[in-house]
Motif scaffolding. Structure first.
Motif, short mmCIF file in Angstrom:
data_model
loop_
_atom_site.label_atom_id
_atom_site.label_comp_id
_atom_site.label_asym_id
_atom_site.label_seq_id
_atom_site.Cartn_x
_atom_site.Cartn_y
_atom_site.Cartn_z
N LYS A 1 33.30 47.45 30.89
CA LYS A 1 33.60 46.02 30.94
C LYS A 1 34.81 45.82 31.83
N SER B 1 28.73 38.93 35.68
CA SER B 1 28.76 39.64 34.41
C SER B 1 30.06 40.41 34.19
N ASP B 2 30.43 40.49 32.91
CA ASP B 2 31.56 41.31 32.51
C ASP B 2 31.17 42.79 32.61
N GLU B 3 29.93 43.09 32.25
CA GLU B 3 29.48 44.48 32.27
C GLU B 3 29.22 44.94 33.70
N ILE C 1 33.82 35.47 34.94
CA ILE C 1 32.98 35.71 33.76
C ILE C 1 32.70 34.36 33.08
N PRO C 2 31.48 34.03 32.67
CA PRO C 2 30.27 34.87 32.64
C PRO C 2 29.34 34.66 33.82
N VAL D 1 26.98 44.40 39.38
CA VAL D 1 27.19 43.31 38.40
C VAL D 1 26.03 42.33 38.53
N ASP D 2 25.81 41.56 37.46
CA ASP D 2 24.80 40.51 37.51
C ASP D 2 25.43 39.23 38.08
N HIS D 3 24.79 38.65 39.09
CA HIS D 3 25.33 37.47 39.76
C HIS D 3 24.52 36.24 39.39
N GLY E 1 22.86 35.43 36.97
CA GLY E 1 21.57 35.63 36.31
C GLY E 1 20.40 35.67 37.27
#
Length: 239
Positions: free
Chosen positions: A204, A218-220, A214-215, A71-73, A75
């Protein structure tokens, strides 16, 4: 010899010193036999050759099947963890790979991450009795993936769609699958046929009720899978 020494002395001091040292150092005696060339490493048991796949029923190798999620942490960075000890089956006919069927069970409770604090949070009980945990909770059920469709997309490549059940919710997920290798294990390692694939995909987490953070996180979720399967060696006639 005098002429040679005179030429050396005429050289710049640093070069003259190096040349004089070389002249004064005896050459090592030639060895009677040259050292043998290093032995080539043993060839791998598996090779990226689909003709080595005999087909039939295979069991997942839980020690070498891994599901990596990322996941993205904030940004800033990706953060990833791993699910291991994956169990399951593969049934495949190499002449009809589009009919392959996979069923896998993934123990969510054994999730592996670098941070002990994060693991505790992932498996933390809800703040109040009857409430919803931030993530999986203390006794999560195993996730399960069952394939429903395989579409051949290229040389040794396929797209596999299946139903993923995670956190009590079932949704379709599609994976891009690449054949990695196949071959026969040596007798001292039990024999039998090994078969492996790489797979990637995305989902997701909010689709599965995992929407905490979220956000900022990341959700993705990106998935990277190494799937290893084994088939027991065939019994010898008369054994």
């Amino acid at each position: 010899m005098n002429r040679l020494l005179g030429a050396v002395c005429a050289l710049p001091p640093a070069i003259a010193f190096a040349a004089a040292f070389a002249l004064s150092t005896p050459l090592p005696a030639q060895e009677a036999e040259a050292d043998p060339a290093p032995a080539a490493p043993p060839s791998a048991f598996g090779k990226p050759d689909p003709s080595l796949v005999s087909g039939g029923h295979y069991e997942a190798d839980p020690h070498h099947t891994l599901v990596e999620w990322s996941v993205d942490h904030l940004g800033f960075t990706p953060y990833f963890g791993i699910f291991g000890d994956v169990a399951g089956t593969l049934d495949i006919d190499p002449k009809r790979p589009e009919q392959a069927r996979v069923a896998m069970s993934i123990p969510v409770a054994s999730v592996t991450v670098a941070s002990a604090g994060l693991k505790s949070h992932l498996l933390k009980a809800p703040a109040s009795e009857g409430g919803k945990p931030d993530f999986f909770g203390p006794k999560p059920e195993d996730a399960r993936f069952v394939s429903t469709l395989v579409r051949i997309t290229g040389d040794q490549q396929a797209e596999m769609t299946g139903n993923l059940t995670l956190n009590g919710i079932t949704k379709p997920v599609t994976l891009q699958v690449l054949f990695h290798g196949a071959g026969t294990m040596p007798p001292q390692m039990g024999g039998g046929e090994g078969l492996g694939f790489d797979a990637t995909g995305t989902l997701k987490r909010s689709d599965f009720g995992l929407d905490f953070g979220i956000p900022m996180v990341s959700d993705e979720v990106e998935l990277k899978i190494a799937a290893a399967f084994m088939k027991a060696a065939a019994d010898k006639p008369g054994s």
